[in-house]
Write a protein that holds these residues in place. Structure first.
Motif, PDB file in Angstrom:
ATOM      1  N   SER A 298       0.832  -1.217   0.000  1.00  0.00           N
ATOM      2  CA  SER A 298       0.000   0.000   0.000  1.00  0.00           C
ATOM      3  C   SER A 298       0.859   1.256   0.000  1.00  0.00           C
ATOM      4  N   PHE A 299       0.420   2.203  -0.820  1.00  0.00           N
ATOM      5  CA  PHE A 299       0.999   3.549  -0.765  1.00  0.00           C
ATOM      6  C   PHE A 299      -0.122   4.505  -1.125  1.00  0.00           C
ATOM      7  N   LYS A 300       0.012   5.744  -0.690  1.00  0.00           N
ATOM      8  CA  LYS A 300      -1.069   6.709  -0.927  1.00  0.00           C
ATOM      9  C   LYS A 300      -0.813   7.397  -2.258  1.00  0.00           C
ATOM     10  N   SER A 301      -1.855   7.512  -3.056  1.00  0.00           N
ATOM     11  CA  SER A 301      -1.703   8.318  -4.293  1.00  0.00           C
ATOM     12  C   SER A 301      -3.087   8.522  -4.879  1.00  0.00           C
TER      13      SER A 301
ATOM     14  N   LYS B 280       2.195  10.512 -14.060  1.00  0.00           N
ATOM     15  CA  LYS B 280       3.367  10.737 -13.184  1.00  0.00           C
ATOM     16  C   LYS B 280       3.377   9.738 -12.021  1.00  0.00           C
ATOM     17  N   GLU B 281       2.202   9.574 -11.370  1.00  0.00           N
ATOM     18  CA  GLU B 281       2.184   8.687 -10.188  1.00  0.00           C
ATOM     19  C   GLU B 281       2.377   7.222 -10.589  1.00  0.00           C
TER      20      GLU B 281
ATOM     21  N   GLU C 207       6.879   9.312   6.376  1.00  0.00           N
ATOM     22  CA  GLU C 207       6.099   9.326   5.141  1.00  0.00           C
ATOM     23  C   GLU C 207       7.004   9.952   4.085  1.00  0.00           C
TER      24      GLU C 207
ATOM     25  N   VAL D 201       7.409  10.076  -3.221  1.00  0.00           N
ATOM     26  CA  VAL D 201       8.233   9.722  -4.391  1.00  0.00           C
ATOM     27  C   VAL D 201       7.439  10.163  -5.637  1.00  0.00           C
TER      28      VAL D 201
ATOM     29  N   GLY E 257       4.942  12.139  -6.282  1.00  0.00           N
ATOM     30  CA  GLY E 257       3.475  12.140  -6.317  1.00  0.00           C
ATOM     31  C   GLY E 257       2.836  11.018  -5.528  1.00  0.00           C
ATOM     32  N   ILE E 258       3.597   9.971  -5.186  1.00  0.00           N
ATOM     33  CA  ILE E 258       2.970   8.938  -4.335  1.00  0.00           C
ATOM     34  C   ILE E 258       3.668   8.956  -2.975  1.00  0.00           C
ATOM     35  N   VAL E 259       2.945   8.528  -1.951  1.00  0.00           N
ATOM     36  CA  VAL E 259       3.479   8.611  -0.581  1.00  0.00           C
ATOM     37  C   VAL E 259       3.511   7.214   0.027  1.00  0.00           C
ATOM     38  N   LYS E 260       4.652   6.826   0.571  1.00  0.00           N
ATOM     39  CA  LYS E 260       4.809   5.485   1.165  1.00  0.00           C
ATOM     40  C   LYS E 260       5.382   5.653   2.561  1.00  0.00           C
ATOM     41  N   ASN E 261       4.890   4.802   3.471  1.00  0.00           N
ATOM     42  CA  ASN E 261       5.477   4.785   4.823  1.00  0.00           C
ATOM     43  C   ASN E 261       6.732   3.939   4.803  1.00  0.00           C
TER      44      ASN E 261
ATOM     45  N   SER F 182      10.612   2.806   6.956  1.00  0.00           N
ATOM     46  CA  SER F 182      11.261   2.783   8.278  1.00  0.00           C
ATOM     47  C   SER F 182      12.551   3.600   8.257  1.00  0.00           C
TER      48      SER F 182
ATOM     49  N   VAL G 111      15.130   5.093  -0.876  1.00  0.00           N
ATOM     50  CA  VAL G 111      14.195   4.107  -0.305  1.00  0.00           C
ATOM     51  C   VAL G 111      14.455   2.748  -0.956  1.00  0.00           C
TER      52      VAL G 111
ATOM     53  N   GLY H 100      11.351  -0.748   1.612  1.00  0.00           N
ATOM     54  CA  GLY H 100      10.626  -0.268   2.793  1.00  0.00           C
ATOM     55  C   GLY H 100      11.471   0.454   3.819  1.00  0.00           C
ATOM     56  N   TYR H 101      12.752   0.656   3.538  1.00  0.00           N
ATOM     57  CA  TYR H 101      13.643   1.337   4.482  1.00  0.00           C
ATOM     58  C   TYR H 101      14.377   2.498   3.801  1.00  0.00           C
TER      59      TYR H 101
ATOM     60  N   PHE I 187      10.886  14.573 -11.338  1.00  0.00           N
ATOM     61  CA  PHE I 187      11.243  13.500 -10.395  1.00  0.00           C
ATOM     62  C   PHE I 187      12.677  13.789  -9.937  1.00  0.00           C
TER      63      PHE I 187
ATOM     64  N   TYR J  33       6.785  -6.449  -0.608  1.00  0.00           N
ATOM     65  CA  TYR J  33       7.690  -5.380  -1.046  1.00  0.00           C
ATOM     66  C   TYR J  33       8.779  -5.177  -0.004  1.00  0.00           C
ATOM     67  N   SER J  34       8.441  -5.454   1.296  1.00  0.00           N
ATOM     68  CA  SER J  34       9.411  -5.173   2.376  1.00  0.00           C
ATOM     69  C   SER J  34       9.234  -6.178   3.512  1.00  0.00           C
TER      70      SER J  34
ATOM     71  N   THR K  12      18.292  -4.155   6.220  1.00  0.00           N
ATOM     72  CA  THR K  12      16.838  -3.993   6.448  1.00  0.00           C
ATOM     73  C   THR K  12      16.309  -5.247   7.147  1.00  0.00           C
TER      74      THR K  12
END
Lengths: 335, 72, 361
Positions: free
Chosen positions: A187-190, A250-251, B18, B21, B23-27, B29, B44, B47-48, C2, C117-118, C147
């Motif tokens: 999951s990621f927000k976009s 872009k996203e 947070e 990247v 336009g997209i946002v990922k949580n 560590s 990134v 995930g880290y 970017f 993914y992680s 990681t």
């Protein structure tokens, strides 16, 4: 919370309650209302018919930009429309797991009714089966669809010639990334949403205004690269597309960079790939760009004599490389 | 070998950041960084955040490109 | 825009760099791009076709997935077949062949394989589904190992009992030594792995420059980064110089990421490791230390997969050293194809053999 039970699938009273209270209520049309075993209708002066079938098992069933019901209608409508026919009637059969929430089923059925209306098709036949818990994953939908050819033009791979232009009706990879985004662990927000959309109307306009369309296909599973390979494989012609002309939001590009994926291989659910006579390219592009579902339409390449049977990509740096069909499933990678 | 992308920290909550990247946002560590603050660019990977991306050094590289080899 | 990416993908910047390379490079030479990520970027953008015919780019042993031995894949498969165990892995591992099957085939058979993914995702699975035991297949070089080490320390601190790691991680120096020390190896220079170096720093390549007299240039992954590294290596070559250069200044510091290195060696010890197509290379892998034995899948689950079966006829080692080419291997295109890969050079989608099979020489 009311749930689907095994008895809903028994064919008895409870089944009829479900059929009348949900399916017929939302899908209502003169043919379905008769509730006979098969839908009977006339297809004007029958010349040629396009017929298709598909199954929908998407997970999750509700995702940004759509749901499994919208996907089922749009997917079926698009499969007919890309043959050059105009979609008329579709069927929908449901396989539902015991315990599935009726409110979710209603939400899906309402969505199907809405998008069938937008696509100008009627849902004229259906079936519902219920299986024991764990024997299906929530809900599966199978559809079939029928359409008629308004004009007597046949699209087909055999009509493709060297010099024909390849047009994509908009940005690629939106649907696949929208689904990936919702999947466990990724999951990621976009703002990325599925591009699922009924393309019958837009394609119908093109078929009306030009005879220059040689072939069309909706690049769903395997994405644009796989679709192009399917079209040209075994032919004595090749396809050359240009990296800089391929529209990617872009996203979607950012998500692909993050997960190590290539947008050319990601599924689309509201796009059409059109191979058109070069003289008709401008006209087709103008019609597409004037339509809600074709705003970002773009010519991405053409049919070439070099590299017969292969699809090639001219990179941004002027180098040409072969792009293969997708082998396995595209999964997040670290290398 | 190690697919990584640069992103900008837009928010920090404890050891999680947070990161935006393009336009997209990922949580992700922050366990592997001594310290990090909002506005920092980080690499990134899986995930880290594995390293900070240094603005000054990036300019140095761009200068090399513009002179194409004079200041190796 | 970017940031930190698009600047290094600029079209005429890359054209100027490519022209610069062709301009100065006279003596033919072979550069090995060690890292699979560099190979991908080179092939995807067509960089190998921009730099003239004087310089040959060879793909190195740097894809942690493709060098995973059949025996190690069999261990992951054995774990996936245990009841109540869910094996979690990066996507790249799913199609890598074990002795008889792949994780993808086991997933179809039993269903308890998940792609993540992680390793963070695996920790949240473990917290949300206490009835199952989650084993993470730990692969990757010094970029990914920290990681995984951080996740192991987090699991210990948060007392997550249904999580463990099958440690298949590898480290760069010993493998590079094994590849480059061979007197027949025809590698004149290295493009050193950029993201491994963000952790290790540039010191790990010193022995290659000082003892083996092979220049190393640490590079980023965008086209301009790679072209710049090739330019710098060509310049050294023309001036008969050997040197270690850091051309990824924006991300790589000389001593790397101290905290990440500390965490890595808190959890892991150096150990011998088996590389697909290479055999065992001493001190080229990582093993979980006994303080974290309760998070080591090999200790928790007694998995015995028997002796590993060498892939008869596989010459990946020589291909990586630039001594042989895919057409010299009798498995190539017959028993070894992208659909049924045997050695690492075919398993990697852009490895030397996979590239030859798909794109021709």
């Amino acid at each position: 919370m009311q749930r689907i039970t095994i008895s809903h699938g028994s064919g008895g009273k409870v089944t009829h309650e479900l059929i009348n209270g949900l399916f017929v209520k939302h899908f209502k049309n003169n043919i379905l209302d008769k509730k006979e075993d098969s839908a009977v209708f006339e297809l004007a002066k029958i010349r040629r018919v396009a017929f298709t079938t598909d199954s929908y098992v998407v997970k999750p069933i509700f995702f940004p930009g759509g749901d499994i019901g919208k996907l089922a209608v749009c997917g079926t409508v698009n499969d007919i429309a890309v043959s050059g026919a105009s979609p008329k009637y579709i069927s929908s059969a449901f396989i539902i797991e015991e315990g599935f929430a009726v409110s979710d089923l209603e939400r899906i059925v309402k969505s199907m009714a809405l998008w069938a209306g937008k696509a100008g098709v009627k849902i004229v036949a259906g079936d519902t089966k219920v299986v024991e818990k764990k024997e299906a994953d929530g809900i599966f939908i199978n559809t079939s669809g029928i359409g008629v050819f308004e004009k007597d033009i046949i699209c087909g791979v055999e009509k493709i010639r060297i010099g024909d232009k390849i047009i994509i009706s908009g940005t690629i990879g939106d649907h696949g990334v929208a689904i990936l985004k919702e999947r466990q662990g990724l999951s990621f927000k976009s703002r990325i949403e599925s591009d699922a959309a009924p393309l019958g109307g837009m394609i119908g306009k093109i078929m009306e205004k030009t005879n220059g369309v040689k072939f069309m296909r909706d690049p769903t599973r395997g994405g644009v690269a796989t679709t192009l390979n399917e079209i040209i494989r075994g032919s004595n012609m090749g396809i050359l597309i240009e990296e800089e002309k391929i529209p990617v939001a872009k996203e979607v590009r950012a998500a692909c960079e993050l997960l190590g994926l290539d947008p050319l291989y990601i599924a689309n659910e509201g796009k059409v790939m059109i191979i058109v006579d070069p003289k008709e390219e401008k006209k087709v592009l103008t019609i597409l760009k004037g339509h809600e579902y074709g705003k970002n339409a773009q010519t991405i390449g053409d049919v070439a004599h070099r590299y017969p049977g292969k699809v090639c990509l001219k990179t941004k740096y002027g180098v040409t490389r072969i792009i293969d069909m997708l082998t396995g499933e595209q999964l997040p990678r670290i290398c | 070998m190690c697919w990584s992308v640069p992103g900008k920290i837009i928010n920090i909550k404890g050891k999680t950041a947070e990161v935006e990247v393009s336009g997209i946002v990922k949580n992700i560590s922050l366990d592997l960084l001594k310290e990090a603050s909002r506005g920092d660019y980080v690499l990134v990977h899986a995930g880290y955040a594995i390293q900070k991306v240094d603005e000054a050094d990036a300019k140095f590289t761009i200068e090399f490109f513009n002179n194409k080899g004079k200041n190796v | 825009m970017f940031k930190f990416v698009d600047e290094y993908r600029d079209k005429d910047l890359c054209r100027r760099l490519a022209e610069g390379i062709i301009g100065i490079s006279k003596k033919p030479f072979t550069i090995m791009e060690v890292c699979g990520g560099h190979t991908m970027s080179i092939r995807k953008n067509g960089i190998h076709k921009l730099i003239g015919s004087n310089i040959k780019l060879v793909s190195g042993p740097g894809c942690p997935v493709c060098v995973t031995s059949q025996k190690d894949i069999d261990k992951a498969i054995a774990l996936a077949r245990l009841n109540n165990v869910v094996v979690c892995t990066f996507g790249d591992m799913v199609d890598v062949p074990g002795t008889s099957v792949t994780l993808a085939e086991v997933k179809a058979e039993k269903g308890n394989v998940r792609v993540v993914y992680s390793v963070q995702d695996v920790l949240s699975f473990a917290k949300n589904e206490p009835d199952k035991h989650f084993v993470f297949i730990g692969i990757g070089f010094e970029t990914t190992a920290p990681t995984i080490a951080a996740a192991i320390m987090q699991a210990k601190a948060e007392k997550i009992k249904n999580f463990s790691v099958l440690a298949l991680n590898k480290t760069m120096p010993a493998a590079l030594k094994a590849v480059l020390e061979d007197k027949d190896a025809k590698i004149n220079a290295l493009i050193s792995p950029g993201h491994v170096s963000t952790i290790t720093g540039t010191g790990i390549y010193k022995f290659i420059v000082d003892d083996l007299r092979i220049s190393c240039c640490v590079a980023g992954f965008e086209p301009a980064d790679i072209l710049r590294a090739i330019y710098l290596l060509a310049e050294l070559r023309e001036n008969n110089k050997v040197s270690l250069i850091n051309a990824y200044e924006r991300a790589v510091k000389e001593n790397g990421n101290e905290k990440a290195k500390y965490i890595m060696y808190e959890v892991f010890d150096s150990a011998d490791a088996e590389w697909r197509g290479f055999g065992v290379i001493p001190a080229s892998g990582l093993r979980i230390r006994k303080e974290f034995a309760d998070l080591d899948a090999e200790k928790i689950f007694k998995i015995d997969v028997g002796a590993s079966k060498e892939i008869k006829g596989c010459i990946c080692g020589d291909i990586l050293r630039g001594i042989k080419e895919p057409k010299n291997c009798k498995l190539f295109g017959q028993k070894c194809t992208p659909m049924k890969p045997q050695g690492a050079c075919m398993v990697s989608s852009e490895g030397t053999c996979a590239a030859w099979y798909k794109y021709g020489e």
